[in-house]
Design a protein around this motif. Sequence first.
Motif, PDB file in Angstrom:
ATOM      1  N   GLY A  50     -24.064  60.039 -17.383  1.00 36.83           N
ATOM      2  CA  GLY A  50     -24.540  61.629 -17.044  1.00 36.83           C
ATOM      3  C   GLY A  50     -24.054  61.991 -15.156  1.00 36.83           C
ATOM      4  N   ILE A  51     -24.643  62.955 -15.146  1.00 35.48           N
ATOM      5  CA  ILE A  51     -24.677  62.927 -13.737  1.00 35.48           C
ATOM      6  C   ILE A  51     -25.257  62.485 -12.210  1.00 35.48           C
ATOM      7  N   VAL A  52     -25.105  61.649 -11.903  1.00 39.98           N
ATOM      8  CA  VAL A  52     -26.159  61.156 -11.201  1.00 39.98           C
ATOM      9  C   VAL A  52     -25.987  62.110  -9.890  1.00 39.98           C
ATOM     10  N   THR A  53     -27.833  62.271 -10.195  1.00 37.09           N
ATOM     11  CA  THR A  53     -27.949  63.319  -8.492  1.00 37.09           C
ATOM     12  C   THR A  53     -28.261  63.201  -7.426  1.00 37.09           C
ATOM     13  N   ALA A  54     -29.066  61.560  -7.781  1.00 39.34           N
ATOM     14  CA  ALA A  54     -29.674  61.009  -6.416  1.00 39.34           C
ATOM     15  C   ALA A  54     -30.035  59.288  -6.541  1.00 39.34           C
ATOM     16  N   LEU A  55     -30.019  58.577  -6.040  1.00 35.08           N
ATOM     17  CA  LEU A  55     -30.082  57.094  -6.078  1.00 35.08           C
ATOM     18  C   LEU A  55     -31.300  56.657  -5.061  1.00 35.08           C
ATOM     19  N   GLU A  56     -32.296  55.285  -4.923  1.00 35.11           N
ATOM     20  CA  GLU A  56     -33.176  54.809  -3.860  1.00 35.11           C
ATOM     21  C   GLU A  56     -32.583  53.376  -4.376  1.00 35.11           C
ATOM     22  N   LEU A  57     -32.571  53.112  -3.603  1.00 34.90           N
ATOM     23  CA  LEU A  57     -31.822  52.149  -2.278  1.00 34.90           C
ATOM     24  C   LEU A  57     -32.531  50.953  -1.904  1.00 34.90           C
ATOM     25  N   GLN A  58     -32.019  50.128  -2.073  1.00 32.73           N
ATOM     26  CA  GLN A  58     -33.093  48.350  -1.239  1.00 32.73           C
ATOM     27  C   GLN A  58     -32.367  48.863  -0.290  1.00 32.73           C
ATOM     28  N   LEU A  59     -33.254  48.850   1.198  1.00 32.70           N
ATOM     29  CA  LEU A  59     -32.389  48.872   2.556  1.00 32.70           C
ATOM     30  C   LEU A  59     -33.000  47.819   2.905  1.00 32.70           C
ATOM     31  N   ARG A  60     -32.501  47.250   4.498  1.00 33.23           N
ATOM     32  CA  ARG A  60     -33.044  46.194   5.122  1.00 33.23           C
ATOM     33  C   ARG A  60     -32.943  46.890   6.508  1.00 33.23           C
ATOM     34  N   GLU A  61     -33.939  46.189   7.309  1.00 30.04           N
ATOM     35  CA  GLU A  61     -34.325  47.067   8.613  1.00 30.04           C
ATOM     36  C   GLU A  61     -32.606  46.681   9.606  1.00 30.04           C
ATOM     37  N   ALA A  62     -32.080  47.885  10.503  1.00 29.38           N
ATOM     38  CA  ALA A  62     -31.169  47.778  11.164  1.00 29.38           C
ATOM     39  C   ALA A  62     -30.651  47.025  11.678  1.00 29.38           C
ATOM     40  N   TYR A  63     -29.766  45.995  11.440  1.00 29.39           N
ATOM     41  CA  TYR A  63     -29.115  45.487  12.414  1.00 29.39           C
ATOM     42  C   TYR A  63     -27.330  45.505  13.200  1.00 29.39           C
ATOM     43  N   ARG A  64     -26.896  44.001  14.162  1.00 24.97           N
ATOM     44  CA  ARG A  64     -26.256  44.674  15.377  1.00 24.97           C
ATOM     45  C   ARG A  64     -25.320  43.772  14.349  1.00 24.97           C
ATOM     46  N   LEU A  65     -23.868  43.638  14.262  1.00 23.11           N
ATOM     47  CA  LEU A  65     -22.602  42.629  14.392  1.00 23.11           C
ATOM     48  C   LEU A  65     -21.572  42.794  15.073  1.00 23.11           C
ATOM     49  N   ALA A  66     -21.723  41.449  15.070  1.00 22.48           N
ATOM     50  CA  ALA A  66     -20.183  40.709  16.368  1.00 22.48           C
ATOM     51  C   ALA A  66     -19.543  40.485  15.163  1.00 22.48           C
ATOM     52  N   GLU A  67     -17.913  41.088  15.146  1.00 21.11           N
ATOM     53  CA  GLU A  67     -17.278  41.502  14.309  1.00 21.11           C
ATOM     54  C   GLU A  67     -16.105  40.425  15.586  1.00 21.11           C
ATOM     55  N   SER A  68     -15.816  39.310  15.215  1.00 15.66           N
ATOM     56  CA  SER A  68     -14.387  37.992  15.481  1.00 15.66           C
ATOM     57  C   SER A  68     -13.810  38.247  15.174  1.00 15.66           C
ATOM     58  N   ALA A  69     -12.460  37.814  15.359  1.00 14.20           N
ATOM     59  CA  ALA A  69     -11.164  38.082  14.306  1.00 14.20           C
ATOM     60  C   ALA A  69      -9.813  37.210  15.487  1.00 14.20           C
ATOM     61  N   PHE A  70      -9.070  35.745  14.034  1.00 11.89           N
ATOM     62  CA  PHE A  70      -8.583  35.216  14.514  1.00 11.89           C
ATOM     63  C   PHE A  70      -7.046  35.347  13.355  1.00 11.89           C
ATOM     64  N   VAL A  71      -6.300  34.824  13.645  1.00  9.12           N
ATOM     65  CA  VAL A  71      -4.784  34.750  13.441  1.00  9.12           C
ATOM     66  C   VAL A  71      -4.047  33.279  13.379  1.00  9.12           C
ATOM     67  N   ALA A  72      -4.386  33.088  12.034  1.00 10.05           N
ATOM     68  CA  ALA A  72      -3.704  31.589  11.784  1.00 10.05           C
ATOM     69  C   ALA A  72      -2.686  31.724  10.702  1.00 10.05           C
ATOM     70  N   ASP A  73      -1.569  30.206  10.577  1.00  7.98           N
ATOM     71  CA  ASP A  73      -1.440  29.961   9.507  1.00  7.98           C
ATOM     72  C   ASP A  73      -2.010  30.023   8.384  1.00  7.98           C
ATOM     73  N   GLY A  74      -0.893  30.846   6.940  1.00 12.91           N
ATOM     74  CA  GLY A  74      -2.058  30.590   5.366  1.00 12.91           C
ATOM     75  C   GLY A  74      -2.215  29.111   5.569  1.00 12.91           C
ATOM     76  N   ASP A  75      -1.657  28.412   5.292  1.00 13.14           N
ATOM     77  CA  ASP A  75      -2.529  26.797   5.338  1.00 13.14           C
ATOM     78  C   ASP A  75      -3.271  26.666   5.264  1.00 13.14           C
ATOM     79  N   GLU A  76      -3.505  26.748   7.529  1.00  7.50           N
ATOM     80  CA  GLU A  76      -4.226  26.470   7.955  1.00  7.50           C
ATOM     81  C   GLU A  76      -5.865  26.942   7.360  1.00  7.50           C
ATOM     82  N   VAL A  77      -5.655  28.350   7.368  1.00  8.85           N
ATOM     83  CA  VAL A  77      -7.429  29.131   7.287  1.00  8.85           C
ATOM     84  C   VAL A  77      -7.220  28.890   5.197  1.00  8.85           C
TER      85      VAL A  77
END
Length: 391
Positions: free
Chosen positions: A169-196
């Motif tokens: 059917g046409i879903v008009t609305a959803l009720e979602l289970q949420l959580r408290e707001a949170y911050r994320l620290a994202e960090s990245a690195f580049v390495a050889d495929g085999d190493e990862v």
Amino acid sequence: MAHWSNWSGRHRAEPDRLHFIRSEEDAAALALGAQKQGRTIRVAGAGHSHAPLVPNSEVIADISALSGVMSVDQDHQRAWVRAGTPIYALGPALHQYGLALSNQGDIDRQTIGGACGTGTHGTGRGVANLSAAVVGARVASAMGEIIECDPAQTSDVWNVACLNLGSIGIVTALELQLREAYRLAESAFVADGDEVEARIPELVAENDRFEFYWSPQTDRAFVKRMNETNEPAQYPVAAEGKRVAWSFEVYPSHRAQLHTEMEYSVPMERGPDCFRAIKELVTLDFPDVEMPVEYRTVASDDVWLSTANGRETVTISVHRDIHHDEGPLFRACEEIFLEYEGRPHWGKVNYLDGEQLAAIHADWDQWWLERDRLDPSGTFLNDYMRSIRSS
Ligand SMILES: Cc1cc2nc3c(=O)[nH]c(=O)nc-3n(C[C@H](O)[C@H](O)[C@H](O)COP(=O)(O)OP(=O)(O)OC[C@H]3O[C@@H](n4cnc5c(N)ncnc54)[C@H](O)[C@@H]3O)c2cc1C
């Protein structure tokens, strides 16, 4: 004549009618009218599926006007949201209430209805897909009724509503289970495929959210880690791989290169071996593939048709630029994915028929039974959905 196209342009449709839904009442009347006339409807979210879920020659219904947060239950950290709300708008709106989605995917252009309807996920051990966050739904049925469902009182409807493939059917609305707001620290690195590859179990265990993109042309991997933090947000939000901000500001990336994509979910413990097999296939047999292979994790759930149903999951995605024929690569990858008990992402490319899908999903027959009960005349099925129903 009306035109519709998905994000990549790979799927197009010229329906008899493109209807812009204006309200829940409008949705119910549209559904009833189509059912009485023996016409079919597919709802279009943001058109970001690589699978032919939306194309339909009769009615395509655009849900974008049904947008925004309707109500918030602070005690239970839940909210009713209109199904056409884009995820990019949902983050800031929920943040006003100190709430957030537990996870998001790589981009935030999808509607919440489309994302939940196909099992869209992000990455993280212990973090389930978006369908698993659905605790209620309002659906305009083919009988012209608004059906509200939840897991306690109306689990029969709710079981198919969480991951509905646009087919109940046409879903008009959803009720979602949420959580408290949170911050994320994202960090990245580049390495050889085999190493990862050798460090996958350690990187999964050490980080709240971990993923990597292996590039066949360079045999290097871009590794992304996202961990919850109390560090203050830094604005303007930095480029992908260096961000510290609220979750909804960190998750999304920009995907500029139009592509099509296949993704399979395999059991967590088989993920590294499956990745190795895909890497070998691409290196040896498809040396011209320039787009990366992506590796993520998703928590187990009990959602009908979910690719993470009953098992901790690794998802592996292969991409092909839209100007190439993805068929040979994707078909060869699919053979490998199936050897590793793979389940295809509903919003991405696969070549399985109904019998194969029935063998993969324990709740396949129940899902169809309940779907058929809600929509006996098949008002909400298109060619693709009819093609995969088992005989
Ligand atoms: C660039 C890109 C990045 C992506 N990244 C990720 C990712 O990180 N993780 C991931 O899991 N997936 C990802 N996807 C896949 C995407 O999240 C799913 O395909 C999702 O369904 C798209 O949402 P949408 O709003 O565009 O829905 P659409 O593609 O428009 O629709 C999807 C399905 O939902 C149905 N539908 C939509 N709204 C409603 C409604 N209100 N009522 C009934 N049926 C409805 C449609 O009929 C269709 O069957 C990505 C796709 C692209 C193109």
